[in-house]
Design a protein around this motif. Structure first.
Motif, PDB file in Angstrom:
ATOM      1  N   ARG A 105      65.860 -29.357   1.193  1.00 21.95           N
ATOM      2  CA  ARG A 105      66.313 -28.026   0.754  1.00 21.95           C
ATOM      3  C   ARG A 105      67.563 -28.143  -0.114  1.00 21.95           C
ATOM      4  N   ALA A 106      68.483 -29.003   0.300  1.00 17.44           N
ATOM      5  CA  ALA A 106      69.716 -29.182  -0.466  1.00 17.44           C
ATOM      6  C   ALA A 106      69.421 -29.789  -1.839  1.00 17.44           C
ATOM      7  N   LYS A 107      68.485 -30.736  -1.900  1.00 19.22           N
ATOM      8  CA  LYS A 107      68.101 -31.333  -3.192  1.00 19.22           C
ATOM      9  C   LYS A 107      67.470 -30.314  -4.118  1.00 19.22           C
ATOM     10  N   GLN A 122      76.965 -29.267  -0.945  1.00 20.14           N
ATOM     11  CA  GLN A 122      75.556 -29.356  -1.359  1.00 20.14           C
ATOM     12  C   GLN A 122      75.188 -30.808  -1.693  1.00 20.14           C
ATOM     13  N   ALA A 123      76.066 -31.492  -2.388  1.00 20.82           N
ATOM     14  CA  ALA A 123      75.799 -32.884  -2.765  1.00 20.82           C
ATOM     15  C   ALA A 123      75.766 -33.800  -1.543  1.00 20.82           C
ATOM     16  N   MET A 124      76.630 -33.561  -0.569  1.00 14.49           N
ATOM     17  CA  MET A 124      76.605 -34.377   0.648  1.00 14.49           C
ATOM     18  C   MET A 124      75.283 -34.181   1.386  1.00 14.49           C
ATOM     19  N   LEU A 125      74.855 -32.937   1.521  1.00  8.87           N
ATOM     20  CA  LEU A 125      73.598 -32.654   2.216  1.00  8.87           C
ATOM     21  C   LEU A 125      72.406 -33.200   1.439  1.00  8.87           C
ATOM     22  N   ALA A 126      72.428 -33.063   0.125  1.00  8.18           N
ATOM     23  CA  ALA A 126      71.324 -33.546  -0.708  1.00  8.18           C
ATOM     24  C   ALA A 126      71.230 -35.067  -0.698  1.00  8.18           C
ATOM     25  N   GLY A 127      72.347 -35.725  -0.497  1.00  7.88           N
ATOM     26  CA  GLY A 127      72.356 -37.181  -0.529  1.00  7.88           C
ATOM     27  C   GLY A 127      72.469 -37.849   0.821  1.00  7.88           C
ATOM     28  N   MET A 128      72.349 -37.090   1.904  1.00  9.93           N
ATOM     29  CA  MET A 128      72.658 -37.666   3.208  1.00  9.93           C
ATOM     30  C   MET A 128      71.686 -38.752   3.663  1.00  9.93           C
ATOM     31  N   LEU A 176      66.668 -33.006   9.843  1.00  6.24           N
ATOM     32  CA  LEU A 176      67.678 -33.422   8.863  1.00  6.24           C
ATOM     33  C   LEU A 176      67.042 -33.810   7.529  1.00  6.24           C
ATOM     34  N   GLN A 177      65.859 -34.393   7.572  1.00  8.24           N
ATOM     35  CA  GLN A 177      65.151 -34.691   6.327  1.00  8.24           C
ATOM     36  C   GLN A 177      64.779 -33.398   5.592  1.00  8.24           C
TER      37      GLN A 177
END
Length: 140
Positions: A133-135, A9-15, A127-128
């Motif tokens: 969504r992850a954030k 989740q953190a990787m996706l939120a911070g990508m 991807l944005q």
């Protein structure tokens, strides 16, 4: 250097996906010829059948490579851990759900997503949205 991230989740939120300039082509050459092109390549990978080089489109054309699949690169700016789980799957699934093919190259600091040139802007938008969504803490 920023903190390395392992949690999906953190990787996706911070990508923080960024579409870079340039158009690239994946090429394959014999190992002995590859060495002369390393300095021009965005990426290199050795395979049994030959050496894969990711070259700028113009250079690949000059060298006579097949350039029928020009690609753009989206850099995921998160410092993803080499042993992190789920970033590639999340990105590839989001793009596949919209019928966008991708070739993900994981490097030491970042992941690089290559998509067909004509689909790059749409891929970036997808991807944005995935990152938003992850954030928001939505399950990926």
């Amino acid at each position: 250097m920023p903190r390395t991230v392992r949690d999906t989740q953190a990787m996706l939120a911070g990508m923080t996906p960024v579409l870079t300039t340039g158009v690239f082509v994946f090429c394959c050459v014999e190992r002995d010829r590859a060495a002369t092109l390393y300095a021009e390549a965005e990426g290199v990978f050795q395979e049994e059948e030959g050496t894969t080089l990711v070259l700028p489109l113009a250079r690949a054309e000059t060298l006579g490579f097949d350039t029928q699949m020009p690609m753009r690169r989206i850099v995921l700016e998160v410092y993803s851990a080499l042993d992190g789980v789920g970033l590639t799957a999340g990105v590839a699934t989001a793009l596949a759900d919209e019928a966008i093919p991708c070739n993900v190259v994981a490097a030491y600091h970042h992941d690089h997503v290559f998509v067909p040139e004509g689909m790059a802007e749409k891929a970036l938008s997808i991807l944005q949205a995935l990152q938003r969504r992850a954030k928001a803490g939505k399950t990926i």
